[in-house]
Design a protein around this motif. Structure first.
Motif: not given
Length: 380
Positions: A242-254
């Protein structure tokens, strides 16, 4: 130098015996004797095709090199112009198959420069060559049968069948089996002609993508910015979160702000943790159905985002030094020798190599992003 050594590296069968056996198979598959005999009359293997097959290095290029060559300003300008020119056609195709215009235009541009360069190799000779050759005979035997079927159905005359050296035909460069399975007569002239008719070619490509699982109205690729450090082993195409998991790992938009949207995606790092980064949504898997090369699929998907108005991608967090083809072969050989799952030592860093690299990196305590570098090669 003679041509015989080109065929001698893995032991192809005697051509006369092979041809007789193939003709018998074709008849058993319902092809008419007159079609088989007339279409294959005088066709012999082409050493130039085998040479091409043995020296494919285009996908050995790293993603940034390949994408910057393929998604150039000329193709972007022409692609945007054609999207406007054929807007009504693309709208009809999307209404029928759910595939948006920029995706089809990206494949159209990459494969044949929007129909301008469809290839001039005699298709039947190429397929006979590769079906007879010892490297991938089963695959191309099937393609040759499909090509004969296209002739029998009246889709194409043998003389019309000219395309790429490996037998792909038409403005979207489909192999004969895909042509036969997916081609549609979208311009209504009574023929499925993917060489001359842009409407037939684009609609057929859309139908293929739909059948392969395209999800209408959903994204396919989004460029993102990754942190300096995270659990890199999570970044692999078979790990959709889920996108929320990537948010939690510090991934942001470009641009560096918070991700928005919903759904699940994989984190695609085509050049490892320091290179460009993307979220690959389920539709990206359909790009891989078109071409299993991750470098090609990522380039096509990126091209499609540019045609929707996305900005040029970032080069990443830091410079990336890719291995040379010779170094990549050495790495694959070392991985293979140490028991990691490598079946091909070809210098092309595909998904098999990335998975083996990831396992080796984890074992050796290196950042497990699946991208080989000099540090890993040195430790192996």
């Amino acid at each position: 130098m003679g041509c015989a050594p080109v065929f001698a590296d893995c032991g192809s069968p005697d051509f006369g015996r092979w041809l007789a056996d193939f003709k018998a198979e074709a008849l058993a598959n319902g092809l008419k004797p007159s079609i088989v005999d007339s279409t294959l009359a005088g066709v012999k293997p082409d050493p130039a095709v085998v040479k091409r097959d043995r020296s494919q290095q285009v996908f050995a290029q790293d993603f940034l090199t390949f994408a910057s060559k393929k998604v150039n300003s000329s193709r972007l300008t022409q692609g945007k112009s054609l999207l406007k020119k054929h807007a009504s056609l693309f709208k009809r195709i999307e209404a029928e198959y759910g595939v948006p215009a920029p995706v089809l235009a990206a494949f159209w541009g990459l494969e044949t420069d929007f129909g301008a360069v469809t290839g001039d190799f005699p298709t039947l000779r190429s397929l006979v060559t590769l079906a007879h050759d010892c490297r991938r005979p089963d695959m191309f035997r099937k393609e040759l049968l499909a090509a004969l079927n296209l002739v029998q159905k009246g889709d194409l005359a043998p003389a019309q069948m000219r395309g790429a050296w490996a037998g792909e035909i038409g403005q979207l460069q489909l192999l004969a089996s895909r042509y036969d399975q997916y081609a549609v007569d979208f311009d209504g002239d009574g023929h499925r002609n993917l060489i001359r008719s842009s409407a037939d070619a684009l609609a057929s490509g859309a139908r293929m993508l739909q059948v392969e699982g395209w999800r209408a109205g959903e994204p396919w690729l989004q460029e993102v910015k990754v942190p300096a450090d995270m659990d890199w082993s999570q970044a692999r195409l078979d790990n959709k979160l889920p996108l929320s998991d990537w948010v939690a790992q510090g991934v942001k938009n470009a641009e560096g702000s918070a991700l928005d949207g919903s759904g699940s995606a994989a984190l695609l790092l085509p050049m490892g943790r320091n290179g460009p980064a993307f979220l690959a949504f389920p539709n990206f898997d359909v790009f891989l159905q078109w071409n299993e090369s991750t470098v090609y699929a990522a380039t096509a998907a990126y091209f499609a985002t540019r045609l929707t108005g996305a900005p040029p991608m970032r080069s990443g967090n830091a410079p990336v030094r890719s291995l040379s083809t010779a170094q990549a072969k050495q790495l694959q050989a070392n991985l293979q020798a140490q028991g990691f799952p490598i079946t091909k030592v070809d210098g092309i860093v595909g998904e098999e190599t990335r998975n083996a690299v990831r396992q080796a990196q984890q074992k050796l305590g290196l950042p497990a992003d699946g991208y080989p570098d000099a540090a890993l090669l040195g430790k192996l």
